[in-house]
Design a protein around this motif. Structure first.
Motif: not given
Length: 159
Positions: A49-65
């Motif tokens: 339930q670490d929603w900030r971590g989810d957003l950061q992971a999503g941003a990392s994946l999107a940025g790399a992509g």
């Protein structure tokens, strides 16, 4: 975290292709491990339930992509198998390393080391499947690492 350390060798062994250099098996194994890393990068924070971590992971994946897609358009390199001109850099590798770096930066080395090893396997699989040159994979790994470490923060002081 103990389960991550136990799970990594099992995933690596399960994903390894047969001894005969089967290009299709390498391709399938690398894709499967990449998908697993993306699921882990988004799933571990969700389970905690670490929603900030989810957003950061999503941003990392999107940025790399996004960086990877931009470079593929800017530098149309022929793949080793001759299938198209989208070799540089490796998208599978950049996404895998972004996921691994996000997990490591957010939750520590106990989760990060197995994830980084799996990401490295993805890179090897892309070369063995003749989808990328070694330098495509190295640049993809750099993009993923940079994205994961720049866009993800540690969860707390204990990490």
């Amino acid at each position: 975290m103990k389960s991550c350390l136990t799970l990594a060798p099992i995933l690596i062994l399960a994903a390894q292709p047969a001894q005969a250099r089967n290009v299709g098996a390498w391709n399938d194994a690398g894709s499967a491990v990449r998908t697993g890393l993306v699921i882990a990068a988004l799933g571990v924070p969700a389970l905690k339930q670490d929603w900030r971590g989810d957003l950061q992971a999503g941003a990392s994946l999107a940025g790399a992509g996004l960086v990877t897609l931009g470079l593929k358009e800017a530098f149309p390199e022929l793949r080793p198998d001759g299938s198209d001109r989208k070799s540089f850099p490796s998208g599978h590798t950049s996404i895998s390393f972004a996921a691994a770096a996000s997990l490591q930066n957010r939750y520590g080395w106990q989760v990060g080391v197995p994830a980084q090893l799996l990401a490295a396997f993805v890179g090897v699989s892309r070369v063995e499947a003749r989808k990328h040159h070694w330098y495509d994979v190295v640049v993809g790994a750099g993009i993923g690492e940079a994205s994961g470490f720049l866009l993800t923060r540690t969860r707390n002081d204990r990490v």
